[in-house]
Write a protein that holds these residues in place. Structure first.
Motif, PDB file in Angstrom:
ATOM      1  N   SER A 217      51.043  26.810  45.222  1.00 28.70           N
ATOM      2  CA  SER A 217      51.130  27.273  46.594  1.00 28.70           C
ATOM      3  C   SER A 217      49.765  27.631  47.176  1.00 28.70           C
ATOM      4  N   VAL A 218      48.698  27.215  46.515  1.00 27.60           N
ATOM      5  CA  VAL A 218      47.362  27.515  46.986  1.00 27.60           C
ATOM      6  C   VAL A 218      47.125  26.796  48.316  1.00 27.60           C
ATOM      7  N   VAL A 219      46.531  27.528  49.240  1.00 33.95           N
ATOM      8  CA  VAL A 219      46.249  26.971  50.551  1.00 33.95           C
ATOM      9  C   VAL A 219      44.932  26.226  50.477  1.00 33.95           C
ATOM     10  N   LYS A 220      44.927  24.992  50.934  1.00 34.87           N
ATOM     11  CA  LYS A 220      43.697  24.220  50.947  1.00 34.87           C
ATOM     12  C   LYS A 220      43.003  24.451  52.281  1.00 34.87           C
TER      13      LYS A 220
ATOM     14  N   ALA B 164      54.306  39.461  42.319  1.00 33.61           N
ATOM     15  CA  ALA B 164      54.758  38.604  43.418  1.00 33.61           C
ATOM     16  C   ALA B 164      54.167  39.092  44.736  1.00 33.61           C
ATOM     17  N   ASP B 165      54.091  40.409  44.917  1.00 33.20           N
ATOM     18  CA  ASP B 165      53.470  40.962  46.125  1.00 33.20           C
ATOM     19  C   ASP B 165      52.005  40.545  46.207  1.00 33.20           C
ATOM     20  N   TRP B 166      51.309  40.600  45.082  1.00 35.15           N
ATOM     21  CA  TRP B 166      49.890  40.228  45.027  1.00 35.15           C
ATOM     22  C   TRP B 166      49.731  38.742  45.385  1.00 35.15           C
ATOM     23  N   ALA B 167      50.564  37.889  44.801  1.00 36.17           N
ATOM     24  CA  ALA B 167      50.473  36.453  45.077  1.00 36.17           C
ATOM     25  C   ALA B 167      50.782  36.157  46.539  1.00 36.17           C
ATOM     26  N   GLN B 168      51.780  36.832  47.089  1.00 38.73           N
ATOM     27  CA  GLN B 168      52.121  36.645  48.498  1.00 38.73           C
ATOM     28  C   GLN B 168      50.969  37.104  49.381  1.00 38.73           C
TER      29      GLN B 168
ATOM     30  N   GLN C 142      40.997  43.361  50.082  1.00 33.48           N
ATOM     31  CA  GLN C 142      41.888  42.837  51.126  1.00 33.48           C
ATOM     32  C   GLN C 142      43.257  42.491  50.542  1.00 33.48           C
ATOM     33  N   ILE C 143      43.262  41.863  49.380  1.00 35.28           N
ATOM     34  CA  ILE C 143      44.520  41.490  48.730  1.00 35.28           C
ATOM     35  C   ILE C 143      45.306  42.740  48.351  1.00 35.28           C
ATOM     36  N   ARG C 144      44.605  43.717  47.810  1.00 34.99           N
ATOM     37  CA  ARG C 144      45.257  44.966  47.411  1.00 34.99           C
ATOM     38  C   ARG C 144      45.922  45.635  48.610  1.00 34.99           C
ATOM     39  N   MET C 145      45.213  45.708  49.726  1.00 37.01           N
ATOM     40  CA  MET C 145      45.761  46.342  50.932  1.00 37.01           C
ATOM     41  C   MET C 145      46.963  45.560  51.466  1.00 37.01           C
ATOM     42  N   ARG C 146      46.876  44.232  51.462  1.00 34.98           N
ATOM     43  CA  ARG C 146      47.990  43.418  51.956  1.00 34.98           C
ATOM     44  C   ARG C 146      49.197  43.552  51.042  1.00 34.98           C
ATOM     45  N   ALA C 147      48.974  43.583  49.742  1.00 36.67           N
ATOM     46  CA  ALA C 147      50.082  43.761  48.797  1.00 36.67           C
ATOM     47  C   ALA C 147      50.767  45.107  49.047  1.00 36.67           C
ATOM     48  N   TYR C 148      49.975  46.120  49.358  1.00 38.61           N
ATOM     49  CA  TYR C 148      50.548  47.433  49.662  1.00 38.61           C
ATOM     50  C   TYR C 148      51.355  47.370  50.956  1.00 38.61           C
ATOM     51  N   GLU C 149      50.863  46.638  51.942  1.00 33.56           N
ATOM     52  CA  GLU C 149      51.613  46.451  53.194  1.00 33.56           C
ATOM     53  C   GLU C 149      52.950  45.767  52.926  1.00 33.56           C
ATOM     54  N   ILE C 150      52.945  44.790  52.044  1.00 35.76           N
ATOM     55  CA  ILE C 150      54.183  44.089  51.679  1.00 35.76           C
ATOM     56  C   ILE C 150      55.164  45.063  51.045  1.00 35.76           C
TER      57      ILE C 150
ATOM     58  N   SER D 219      51.967  31.605  36.773  1.00 36.74           N
ATOM     59  CA  SER D 219      50.669  31.328  37.369  1.00 36.74           C
ATOM     60  C   SER D 219      50.585  29.886  37.853  1.00 36.74           C
ATOM     61  N   SER D 220      51.268  28.956  37.186  1.00 35.74           N
ATOM     62  CA  SER D 220      51.242  27.581  37.673  1.00 35.74           C
ATOM     63  C   SER D 220      52.011  27.461  38.980  1.00 35.74           C
ATOM     64  N   ALA D 221      53.044  28.283  39.154  1.00 36.33           N
ATOM     65  CA  ALA D 221      53.770  28.288  40.419  1.00 36.33           C
ATOM     66  C   ALA D 221      52.877  28.820  41.522  1.00 36.33           C
ATOM     67  N   ALA D 222      52.070  29.810  41.205  1.00 32.85           N
ATOM     68  CA  ALA D 222      51.154  30.366  42.197  1.00 32.85           C
ATOM     69  C   ALA D 222      50.086  29.341  42.552  1.00 32.85           C
TER      70      ALA D 222
END
Length: 76
Positions: free
Chosen positions: A26-29, A61-65, A40-48, A20-23
């Motif tokens: 990489s947080v976008v400011k 990792a898919d969720w974080a991406q 939205q995150i769930r759908m994008r993770a599924y797309e990945i 979680s600290s690695a995630a």
């Protein structure tokens, strides 16, 4: 009477696991506080997942991406 100084308490921050600290690193400011919804995150993770043709992977990792990608898109 003895001089009693005020005691200041320091709030401790909870320790996080290395994943979680690695995630967090990489947080976008962004100037806006718009964040992707869980859906939205769930759908994008599924797309990945689909992009790798359903091959085994790491769902976390898919969720974080997915979070990173959506946060970047929302900041643009």
């Amino acid at each position: 009477m003895a001089d009693q100084s005020k005691k200041t308490t320091r709030k401790s921050t909870p320790r996080t696991s290395s994943s979680s600290s690695a995630a967090q690193k990489s947080v976008v400011k962004c100037r806006t506080k718009v964040m992707p919804t869980e859906e939205q995150i769930r759908m994008r993770a599924y797309e990945i997942y689909l992009r790798r043709n359903g091959a085994p992977g790491d769902p976390a990792a898919d969720w974080a991406q997915a979070e990173r990608e959506l946060a970047t898109e929302l900041c643009e």
